[in-house]
Design an enzyme around this catalytic site. Structure first.
Site: not given
Ligand SMILES: CCC[C@@H](/C=C/S(=O)(=O)c1ccccc1)NC(=O)[C@H](Cc1ccccc1)NC(=O)N1CCC(N2CCOCC2)CC1
Length: 214
Positions: A19, A161, A25
């Site tokens: 990324q 995340h 993410c």
């Protein structure tokens, strides 16, 4: 269901991506899940565009974060996803250049998956990779093995995340999840995070979702 399963062995997972310095993410977790759903439903593994989500998903916040559950919604509103090739990733928030004629994948809806890790393994085996939220604190110091961080270092209620569970297994009596990360193939175990399965470590069982495809 089998003691171990790995969707990488069944052509449902694309190579590990990176990324870069963008908080996208959530978009990689979303495309990873949809790549798997499409592959298993339509026998075709496409690498799908995260940049389309970063630029065009107005429910989420591009490089400042998002949620797979919101991204599924946005993809249905937009009309589908283009391939990585047609809508290349460059890791910055940019003007949306979505082209509906280039859509290769469309969604029917989405589902929430059980927080019970045995039921999660059954769902994964039956349906494909699962998009999850996790507290990534311990991932920043991961160099291999099966991670099993203490709760005080990995608060299961503060998820930050978005990643993808692609399989599970047992190694020397320790049950684990195989998690595809989006920090490049040099991170962790060829880009993957192996983490203890069975005690809700880092909250990995608390926001499990999947898109449903046509
Ligand atoms: C700044 C965004 C960082 C990004 C991931 C970056 S990262 O580079 O992978 C990383 C993560 C952890 C340590 C180090 C590096 N995180 C996210 O996008 C995470 C991913 C996630 C969290 C929880 C469940 C599932 C997925 N999401 C988020 O950061 N957000 C979720 C949505 C939220 N909106 C606020 C306004 O109201 C609508 C919702 C904004 C923040």
């Amino acid at each position: 269901f089998p003691n171990s399963w790995d969707w990488r062995d069944h052509n449902a997972v694309t190579p590990v991506k990176n990324q870069g310095s963008c908080g996208s993410c959530w978009a990689f977790s979303t495309t990873g899940n949809i790549e798997g759903q499409w592959a298993l439903t339509n026998k075709k593994l496409y690498s799908l565009s995260e940049q389309e989500l970063v630029d065009c998903d107005k429910i989420d916040e591009g490089c400042n974060g998002g949620l797979p559950s919101q991204a599924y919604e946005a993809i249905m509103k937009l009309g589908g996803l283009e391939t990585e090739k047609d809508y290349k990733y460059d890791g910055h928030d940019e003007k949306c250049t979505f082209n509906k004629t280039k859509v290769v994948v469309t969604l029917q809806g989405a589902v929430n998956i059980s927080q019970n890790e045995t039921e999660m393994a059954v769902w994964l085996y039956k349906n494909g990779p699962i998009s999850i939220g996790i507290n990534a604190f311990a991932m920043q110091f991961y160099f291999g093995g099966i991670a099993h961080p203490w709760k005080i270092f990995c608060d299961p209620s503060s998820l930050d995340h978005g990643v993808l569970i692609v399989g599970y297994g047992v190694e020397k009596g320790e049950p684990f999840w195989i998690i595809k990360n989006s920090w490049g193939a040099d991170w962790g175990r060829e880009g993957y995070y192996y983490v203890y399965r069975g005690d809700g470590t880092c909250g990995l069982n608390t926001m499990c979702t999947s898109a449903t495809v046509t």
